[in-house]
Design an enzyme around this catalytic site. Structure first.
Site, PDB file in Angstrom:
ATOM      1  N   GLY A  55       0.619  -1.222  -0.129  1.00 11.68           N
ATOM      2  CA  GLY A  55      -0.044   0.247  -0.543  1.00 11.68           C
ATOM      3  C   GLY A  55       0.879   1.429   0.402  1.00 11.68           C
ATOM      4  O   GLY A  55       0.830   2.122   1.177  1.00 11.68           O
ATOM      5  N   SER A  59       1.808   3.814  -3.161  1.00  7.52           N
ATOM      6  CA  SER A  59       1.236   4.694  -4.283  1.00  7.52           C
ATOM      7  C   SER A  59      -0.712   5.082  -4.113  1.00  7.52           C
ATOM      8  O   SER A  59      -1.587   4.648  -3.942  1.00  7.52           O
ATOM      9  CB  SER A  59       1.264   4.356  -5.611  1.00  7.52           C
ATOM     10  N   SER A  98      -0.088  -4.227  -6.870  1.00  5.26           N
ATOM     11  CA  SER A  98      -0.529  -5.458  -7.292  1.00  5.26           C
ATOM     12  C   SER A  98      -1.203  -5.973  -6.849  1.00  5.26           C
ATOM     13  O   SER A  98      -0.938  -6.742  -5.516  1.00  5.26           O
ATOM     14  CB  SER A  98       0.992  -5.518  -7.473  1.00  5.26           C
ATOM     15  N   GLU A 117      12.828  -3.366  -4.323  1.00  3.92           N
ATOM     16  CA  GLU A 117      11.525  -3.291  -5.724  1.00  3.92           C
ATOM     17  C   GLU A 117      12.514  -2.779  -6.167  1.00  3.92           C
ATOM     18  O   GLU A 117      12.354  -3.898  -7.294  1.00  3.92           O
ATOM     19  CB  GLU A 117      10.688  -2.599  -5.426  1.00  3.92           C
ATOM     20  N   SER A 152       9.567   6.134 -11.314  1.00  9.64           N
ATOM     21  CA  SER A 152       9.865   6.069 -12.497  1.00  9.64           C
ATOM     22  C   SER A 152      10.999   6.500 -13.454  1.00  9.64           C
ATOM     23  O   SER A 152      11.798   6.073 -12.824  1.00  9.64           O
ATOM     24  CB  SER A 152       8.598   7.021 -12.802  1.00  9.64           C
ATOM     25  N   GLU A 204      12.099   8.593 -14.245  1.00  6.84           N
ATOM     26  CA  GLU A 204      12.424   9.963 -14.344  1.00  6.84           C
ATOM     27  C   GLU A 204      12.585  10.202 -12.648  1.00  6.84           C
ATOM     28  O   GLU A 204      14.051  10.597 -12.247  1.00  6.84           O
ATOM     29  CB  GLU A 204      11.497  10.803 -14.344  1.00  6.84           C
TER      30      GLU A 204
END
Lengths: 400, 378
Positions: free
Chosen positions: A132, A134, A166, A248, A378, A380
């Site tokens: 839990g 994002s 997910s 991750e 991401s 970025e």
């Protein structure tokens, strides 16, 4: 390394070989791991037996400490187990977010009681975890999260929403970042654990462009977490979250594998585009771009090997590891793009008998692969991390 | 950085401290401004040779240390960082490899000890046109008495002006483009009939065109087997390609680090320009590409040391990847430095020019992508 290639390893190898032969159900040989499939049906008796055997043995997580049920093996011994599973055509039935991310983090930051409670169930594959993290308003800027967690005396009460969770529809427990202080950003975040099997938790799978739903929206309405399930200090969750994200990202770079599956680009191009009289791919522009991509992919593999050798050598942690997520995910996406280009019209099939399984898989893989450069930080955010931590450039975004 | 053994670590440290102290980029600038024709500083070369660098891939029986190609690459990488001009690549790696791989014992005895101690300079005279094409050999070697007579022209011979001995690819049968019918010769550079013309090149290094006008050599000048020189030539060229890739790696890493330093000190809009994300992400991308390129270069050098069968593909991979990355980094070096980067007073232009010269040497990215694909069977 003292134990590398020694006779002890060979003894372990014989032991593992014999044990796998005795315990791995023959009917599962070469079959995919049922955990990898999205539509999870009830496991067969053989699948259950194999999970239980591996769980009891601790070899699903061979390098985790034996006191919590893990294999208690060294890294090189762990590789022997992996090799022997592969050799026997056996999948590892112990996996998921508990193994990849949460377990290693809890082993580092959890109390003895927390480890005793949660690690053995991960080792045995009895409990599946979801992440839990994002939220709709907190993606790349994860620390902007607002899911509220209030102290209700004997427990915590949680209200808010997570997204991109997910496998939430299959999860038993959630490790969750929550806001426990609204006056500070990073220092107001805590890391709590709670069961998904309670009335205050609602899960809605999100259909994606690839036609599947690997991620969910997860809603919390007066959901309950026990006091003992706070990991680390109150308002001290961000440090733990950053560590967990390293686990991750390490798993998402494709550094260890991800190159298998399906024919190579060259074979595909020869099939769909044809060859000239010298045996070259008939479209010279496509041939050049395939070659550049092959070179890129191979230099990535070479870097994975180099990073491993360097981390084993005496030169300290390898700077190469920081680049793996961006380099690997961008390469995989480019590979998906060019695969569809090679297949032409045959690379447009959504379903049905007019297309081969390989063609249909290519389309779904292309679309599903769009997640690679977004999730787990991401590209970025990864570039921000390289800029700040490796290159020492000033940080405008804070705490990435 | 590859995992190094003790002697390799010492060699790299020695190369690093020598180049930083004795041969910084200012030394290259001084050499260029002096207009010295051979394109390197002879005194610096003597110092390098005294440290044994010219003999790193030469067997001990011929005066070398036989440390191997990864070791040679470590030195070239450090030289690349400061753009140190020297005949090390052409002589200690290129010509020495040809003699070690294909030379007769007489040829080895005559030349390798001198190359190892730096008193003789060797060069590879291979190409004849604007592009690297080792099978397109027109320079003719015709039977003449007991030996051969060589006539034709070689172009862009690295260190061709300073060379004392040339490894020359010549055609003894067939036509340009045939791999069969190429013979390698060991020819003293002062042989009668050889004329050399210095090329004034953008990167200020010592390239030359060399014309052979009925140059008479004995049968003992043949390196390897007559008509069957191409396979040896390919092996020699792969070593030269891996070596120049190592030099390119050092130059590109230095170009990047110099640029990174500038991003941390140049202030505009009240803050260092390195705080702008538009520049940060380009820097992160360059760093990523440099790490990938380093892996490719070190893998190629290691494969040569292991005499691995995949040397040709790994070398083409490395030269192609490294060539692309060096262009990106050297162009970004100019761009991120802004106006100062365009001036001759700044070093950025040196790296930009060197990237182009290195691309052309022993096959461009395009050449090596094509070669990689052919080796892989497509």
């Amino acid at each position: 390394m003292a134990d590398f290639g020694g006779s002890d390893l060979e003894a372990l190898r014989s032991e593992a070989r014999a044990w796998i032969e005795a315990n791995f159900p023959a009917e599962l040989k070469g079959r995919p791991n049922p955990m990898m499939r999205e539509e999870r049906s009830t496991p067969s008796a053989a699948q259950e037996a194999w999970r239980k055997a591996m769980g009891d043995k601790g070899w699903g997580v061979p390098t985790w400490p034996a006191q919590y049920g893990g294999g208690g093996l060294s890294a090189s011994e762990g590789r022997v187990i992996q090799q022997e599973l592969g050799r026997a055509g056996a999948y590892n039935p112990i996996g998921g977010m508990g193994v990849m991310m949460f377990g290693p983090t809890l082993l580092e930051y959890g109390t003895e009681a927390q480890k005793q409670e949660h690690i053995p169930k991960i080792v045995k594959g009895e409990v599946q975890w979801c992440q839990g993290f994002s939220e709709p308003g907190a993606g790349s800027d994860l620390a902007a999260l607002s899911t509220k967690c209030e102290d209700k005396g004997d427990h915590f009460q949680i209200n808010g929403q997570k997204i991109w969770t997910s496998g939430a529809q299959f999860a038993d427990w959630c490790f969750c970042l929550v806001r426990t202080d609204t006056s500070k950003k990073h220092e107001g975040i805590s890391f709590v654990l709670f069961t998904m099997h309670q009335p205050g938790v609602e899960v809605r799978p999100i259909p994606l462009i690839a036609g599947n739903s690997p991620f969910c929206e997860t809603f919390f309405t007066d959901a309950r977490a026990e006091k003992k399930d706070l990991v680390g200090p109150l308002n001290g969750g961000w440090t733990i979250a950053k560590r967990l994200l390293q686990h991750e990202r390490g798993g998402l770079s494709g550094g260890g594998g991800g190159f298998g599956g399906g024919r190579g680009l060259v074979e595909l191009a020869k099939h769909y585009v044809g060859v000239d009289d010298q045996g070259r791919i008939a479209d010279p522009d496509l041939r050049t771009r395939i070659t550049a991509l092959e070179i890129e992919g191979r230099s990535f593999q070479q870097t994975a090997v180099r990073a491993m050798l360097e981390s084993k050598g005496n030169s300290g942690p390898s700077a190469a590891t920081s680049i793996m997520k961006n380099a690997g995910t961008q390469w995989m996406q480019a590979r998906h793009e060019i695969t569809l280009e090679i297949m032409g019209h045959q690379g447009l099939g959504w379903e049905g008998e007019d297309f081969t399984a390989e063609e249909l898989g290519a389309v779904r893989g292309w679309l599903g692969g769009k997640a690679f450069t977004i999730y787990g930080g991401s590209q970025e955010v990864q570039s921000n991390i390289i800029s700040k931590r490796i290159l020492g450039l000033p940080d405008l975004t804070q705490h990435t | 950085m590859a995992v190094l053994n003790e002697e390799q670590s010492m060699l790299r440290d020695a190369a690093k401290s020598w180049t930083q102290e004795k041969s910084p980029v200012t030394a290259f600038r001084k050499m260029r401004d002096s207009g010295v024709e051979v394109g390197f500083d002879a005194a610096a070369w003597t110092e390098m040779a005294e440290m044994g660098w010219a003999g790193v891939i030469i067997p001990e029986e011929f005066g070398g240390s036989d440390f191997g190609y990864l070791s040679m690459g470590l030195i070239l990488e450090e030289l690349g960082r400061t753009l140190t001009a020297s005949p090390l690549l052409a002589s200690g790696l290129g010509a020495a490899s040809a003699l070690v791989l294909g030379g007769t014992s007489a040829q080895k005895s005559e030349w390798l000890p001198k190359i190892a101690e730096g008193t003789a300079i060797g060069a590879l005279a291979v190409d004849e046109g604007a592009h690297h094409a080792p099978e397109k050999v027109a320079l003719a070697a015709t039977k003449s008495g007991a030996g051969y007579s060589l006539s034709g022209t070689k172009t862009f011979v690295l260190e061709g002006l300073a060379a004392n001995v040339l490894i020359v690819s010549a055609r003894t049968s067939g036509k340009p483009g045939d791999k069969d019918g190429i013979t390698l010769f060991v020819v003293p550079a002062d042989a009668k009939g050889i004329s050399r013309k210095r090329l004034a090149l953008a990167d200020s290094r010592g390239g030359a065109n060399i014309t052979f006008d009925k140059v008479e050599v004995g049968a003992d000048a043949v390196l390897g087997e007559a008509d069957k020189g191409y396979p040896v030539l390919e092996k020699v060229l792969d070593r030269a390609r891996a070596g120049i890739s190592a030099e390119m790696l050092g130059a590109a890493v230095q170009a990047f680090e110099t640029t990174l330093d500038y991003l941390k000190v140049r202030v505009q809009f009240g803050q260092v320009i390195g705080s702008f994300q538009a520049l940060q992400h380009r820097a992160a991308k360059m760093f990523t590409d440099l790490e990938l390129a380093r892996s490719a270069v070190e893998a190629a050098l290691t494969a040569i040391d292991n005499d691995s069968p995949d040397v040709p593909e790994l070398v083409s991979l490395a030269k192609a990847k490294m060539g692309d990355v060096f262009h990106v980094v050297s162009n970004e070096m100019v761009q991120m430095h802004g106006g100062i980067g365009m001036t001759d007073a700044h070093d950025a232009g040196f790296y930009l020019k060197r990237a182009r010269a290195c691309e052309a040497a022993y096959g461009s990215q395009s050449y090596h992508r094509d070669r990689y694909a052919r080796i892989q069977g497509y």
